[in-house]
Write an enzyme that holds these catalytic residues in place. Structure first.
Site, PDB file in Angstrom:
ATOM      1  N   GLY A  16      45.941  -0.473  23.282  1.00  0.00           N
ATOM      2  CA  GLY A  16      45.178   0.226  24.918  1.00  0.00           C
ATOM      3  C   GLY A  16      44.499  -0.303  25.549  1.00  0.00           C
ATOM      4  O   GLY A  16      43.427   0.117  26.536  1.00  0.00           O
ATOM      5  N   ALA A  17      44.619  -1.686  25.588  1.00  0.00           N
ATOM      6  CA  ALA A  17      43.401  -2.942  26.029  1.00  0.00           C
ATOM      7  C   ALA A  17      43.747  -2.623  28.237  1.00  0.00           C
ATOM      8  O   ALA A  17      43.021  -4.222  28.134  1.00  0.00           O
ATOM      9  CB  ALA A  17      43.434  -4.192  25.568  1.00  0.00           C
ATOM     10  N   SER A  18      44.975  -3.434  28.320  1.00  0.00           N
ATOM     11  CA  SER A  18      45.130  -3.489  29.498  1.00  0.00           C
ATOM     12  C   SER A  18      44.206  -2.394  30.468  1.00  0.00           C
ATOM     13  O   SER A  18      44.539  -2.726  31.976  1.00  0.00           O
ATOM     14  CB  SER A  18      46.717  -2.798  30.406  1.00  0.00           C
ATOM     15  OG  SER A  18      46.813  -1.404  29.775  1.00  0.00           O
ATOM     16  N   ILE A  21      38.492   1.901  28.726  1.00  0.00           N
ATOM     17  CA  ILE A  21      37.672   0.920  27.410  1.00  0.00           C
ATOM     18  C   ILE A  21      37.872   0.419  26.374  1.00  0.00           C
ATOM     19  O   ILE A  21      37.157  -0.720  26.521  1.00  0.00           O
ATOM     20  CB  ILE A  21      37.276   2.564  26.585  1.00  0.00           C
ATOM     21  CG1 ILE A  21      36.296   3.891  27.419  1.00  0.00           C
ATOM     22  CG2 ILE A  21      36.497   1.991  25.774  1.00  0.00           C
ATOM     23  CD1 ILE A  21      36.340   4.923  26.407  1.00  0.00           C
ATOM     24  N   GLY A  22      39.561   0.435  26.310  1.00  0.00           N
ATOM     25  CA  GLY A  22      39.836  -0.951  25.397  1.00  0.00           C
ATOM     26  C   GLY A  22      39.349  -1.929  26.350  1.00  0.00           C
ATOM     27  O   GLY A  22      39.188  -3.457  25.878  1.00  0.00           O
ATOM     28  N   LYS A  41      51.445  -0.597  26.292  1.00  0.00           N
ATOM     29  CA  LYS A  41      52.554  -0.622  27.220  1.00  0.00           C
ATOM     30  C   LYS A  41      52.582  -1.182  28.284  1.00  0.00           C
ATOM     31  O   LYS A  41      53.991  -1.795  29.022  1.00  0.00           O
ATOM     32  CB  LYS A  41      52.813   0.602  27.237  1.00  0.00           C
ATOM     33  CG  LYS A  41      53.266   1.455  25.735  1.00  0.00           C
ATOM     34  CD  LYS A  41      53.382   2.892  25.826  1.00  0.00           C
ATOM     35  CE  LYS A  41      54.664   3.484  26.870  1.00  0.00           C
ATOM     36  NZ  LYS A  41      54.830   4.906  26.800  1.00  0.00           N
ATOM     37  N   ASP A  73      54.412  -0.881  22.247  1.00  0.00           N
ATOM     38  CA  ASP A  73      54.004   0.713  22.327  1.00  0.00           C
ATOM     39  C   ASP A  73      54.728   0.785  20.675  1.00  0.00           C
ATOM     40  O   ASP A  73      54.966   0.751  19.654  1.00  0.00           O
ATOM     41  CB  ASP A  73      55.916   1.427  22.534  1.00  0.00           C
ATOM     42  CG  ASP A  73      55.659   2.873  22.417  1.00  0.00           C
ATOM     43  OD1 ASP A  73      54.495   3.675  22.003  1.00  0.00           O
ATOM     44  OD2 ASP A  73      56.892   4.348  23.219  1.00  0.00           O
ATOM     45  N   TYR A 167      45.698  18.637  20.887  1.00  0.00           N
ATOM     46  CA  TYR A 167      45.009  17.959  21.053  1.00  0.00           C
ATOM     47  C   TYR A 167      43.953  16.847  20.140  1.00  0.00           C
ATOM     48  O   TYR A 167      43.835  16.059  19.633  1.00  0.00           O
ATOM     49  CB  TYR A 167      44.232  17.624  22.383  1.00  0.00           C
ATOM     50  CG  TYR A 167      43.371  16.481  22.877  1.00  0.00           C
ATOM     51  CD1 TYR A 167      44.176  15.257  23.021  1.00  0.00           C
ATOM     52  CD2 TYR A 167      41.930  16.668  23.061  1.00  0.00           C
ATOM     53  CE1 TYR A 167      42.866  14.035  23.028  1.00  0.00           C
ATOM     54  CE2 TYR A 167      40.796  15.305  23.031  1.00  0.00           C
ATOM     55  CZ  TYR A 167      42.067  13.961  23.109  1.00  0.00           C
ATOM     56  OH  TYR A 167      41.115  13.605  23.276  1.00  0.00           O
ATOM     57  N   LYS A 171      43.632  14.405  17.746  1.00  0.00           N
ATOM     58  CA  LYS A 171      42.427  13.130  17.817  1.00  0.00           C
ATOM     59  C   LYS A 171      41.591  13.187  16.874  1.00  0.00           C
ATOM     60  O   LYS A 171      40.916  12.434  16.220  1.00  0.00           O
ATOM     61  CB  LYS A 171      41.410  13.988  19.327  1.00  0.00           C
ATOM     62  CG  LYS A 171      40.400  12.744  19.248  1.00  0.00           C
ATOM     63  CD  LYS A 171      41.502  11.038  20.166  1.00  0.00           C
ATOM     64  CE  LYS A 171      40.454   9.861  20.540  1.00  0.00           C
ATOM     65  NZ  LYS A 171      41.528   9.735  22.012  1.00  0.00           N
TER      66      LYS A 171
END
Length: 413
Positions: A16-18, A21-22, A41, A73, A167, A171
């Site tokens: 999720g670095a796009s 926080i990532g 993704k 993904d 959720y 988490k």
């Protein structure tokens, strides 16, 4: 928080670095000269979400690091394995895994469809486990191996389960990976920890949940990036099994003034608290006091619920309906007990006494005095919720959007 160069040459695999926080963690490590694997993704630009794996890679390179953009993904085992193999082929190994990718839906049981349930559990819990598992052979070969999950401390209070049990379970699955893997991998010298923000962080996900316009009450993603950097620079053999909070990490590193992390420094003392953290009465009183504003002359101040709702009705518009798009039921207790509603689902909206004609997306229960304070800006909804003054059933993400109306109303009271 200055860079020290301790991550120079290290390879970080960040999900999720796009964006958000990532990406902030990726850029922080890149300034040390680290190698960053951007596993996310988004390949093509999204109309509502900024950034792709390629734009993030370009930023990493510009910051001084080396980047590998991988379309992944994390629900797909083959895609995860291919990305890891590509990372090892390019950089020679993997030293650090940051499990940041996550999905969220703040809905109660009846309003959580199984497709959304499966998405959250497949990304949050299963994805975190899968990425960690597949990276393990290479982490074992590193002399500075870390796994860092962006997940909250485990707190079994029903308060954090009732409004959005699906959720919370998903988490907490990430956090349970920390609990178990830190014990399992300790003898191998692999540090496994969690990091969570004290306050709301300005990300695309927050804008989608609460709507745009509340950013001034958030902190920047950089506070999480700096805290992650402190953790990841530490010796992994002696840094494992902890559930860190961002401001506590920075305080331990000698950073006491956190105003620079506020999106709007003028609101640095009025920040929205994040989920899953408990606050004692003194802390909640302090947060509530910080957002108090002088009372204005109005029907509400004289104790007239009907007058307050008349004010609300005067502010309704088609634009507000488009921005909020939800229906609310208010179960008021105390001096002016009764049921009221606000329907912002069609036309210019409606409000009044009784129940909405369409099913309420969220039901809010509170004392009338606190209700006045909330709509006049004296009491922030998040603080009311955290302190127990406000109880919410239904779709919590829709309830968060109600603050748009409150922001419009308080200037009129």
């Amino acid at each position: 928080m200055m860079n020290t160069g301790k991550l120079a040459g290290r390879t970080l695999f960040i999900t999720g670095a796009s964006r958000g926080i990532g990406k902030a963690i990726a850029l922080k490590a890149a300034r040390d000269g680290a190698n960053i694997v951007i596993a996310a993704k988004t390949v093509n630009p999204h109309p509502k979400l900024p950034g792709t794996i390629y734009t993030a890679a370009a930023e990493v390179e510009a910051a001084g690091g080396k980047a590998l953009a991988c379309a992944v993904d994390i629900r797909d085992e083959n895609q995860v394995r291919e990305a890891i193999q590509s990372a090892v082929a390019k950089f020679g190994g993997i030293d650090i895994v940051v499990n940041n990718a996550s999905a969220i839906s703040l809905t109660p049981t009846e309003q959580t469809d199984m497709k959304r349930y499966d998405l959250m559990h497949s990304i949050n819990t299963r994805g975190t486990f899968l990425v960690s598992k597949e990276c393990l052979p290479y982490l074992k070969q590193s002399n500075h191996a870390h796994i860092l999950n962006i997940s909250p401390p485990l707190n079994m209070s029903p308060h954090w389960f009732g409004p959005h049990v699906a959720y919370t379970m998903a988490k907490y699955g990430m956090s349970m990976c920390v609990l178990g893997m830190s014990h399992e991998l300790k003898s191998l010298g692999i540090g496994v920890n969690a990091l969570w923000p004290r306050t709301a962080i300005s990300t695309a996900a927050m804008d989608m949940l609460a709507g745009e316009g509340n950013t001034k009450y958030y902190r920047k993603p950089e506070i999480m990036a700096d805290a992650a950097y402190v953790i990841l620079c530490r010796e992994p053999r002696s840094t494992t099994g902890s559930f860190y909070i961002d401001d506590e990490v920075l305080n331990s590193a000698g950073v006491s003034d956190l105003r620079e992390y506020a999106c709007d420094p003028e609101f640095a003392d009025q920040l929205l608290p994040d989920f899953f953290l408990e606050y004692d009465k003194a802390q909640m009183d302090k947060m509530t006091e910080a957002i108090k504003t002088p009372a204005r002359n109005s029907d509400a101040s004289s104790g007239n619920i009907a007058g307050l709702f008349a004010k609300i009705e005067s502010l309704m518009s088609e634009e507000l309906v488009k921005r909020v798009g939800a229906s609310y039921s208010f179960n008021l207790k105390g001096k002016e007990a009764g049921a009221w509603y606000i329907d912002l689902t069609s036309g210019s909206g409606k409000c009044g006494k009784g129940q909405p004609q369409v099913p309420a997306d969220a039901t809010l229960t509170m004392d009338t005095a606190h209700f006045y304070d909330m709509f006049s800006g004296k009491l922030k909804p998040a603080n009311a919720f955290m302190s127990g003054k406000l109880k919410i059933s239904g779709d919590l993400s829709k309830a968060m959007k109600l603050e748009k109306l409150m922001g419009s109303l308080k200037s009129k009271l």
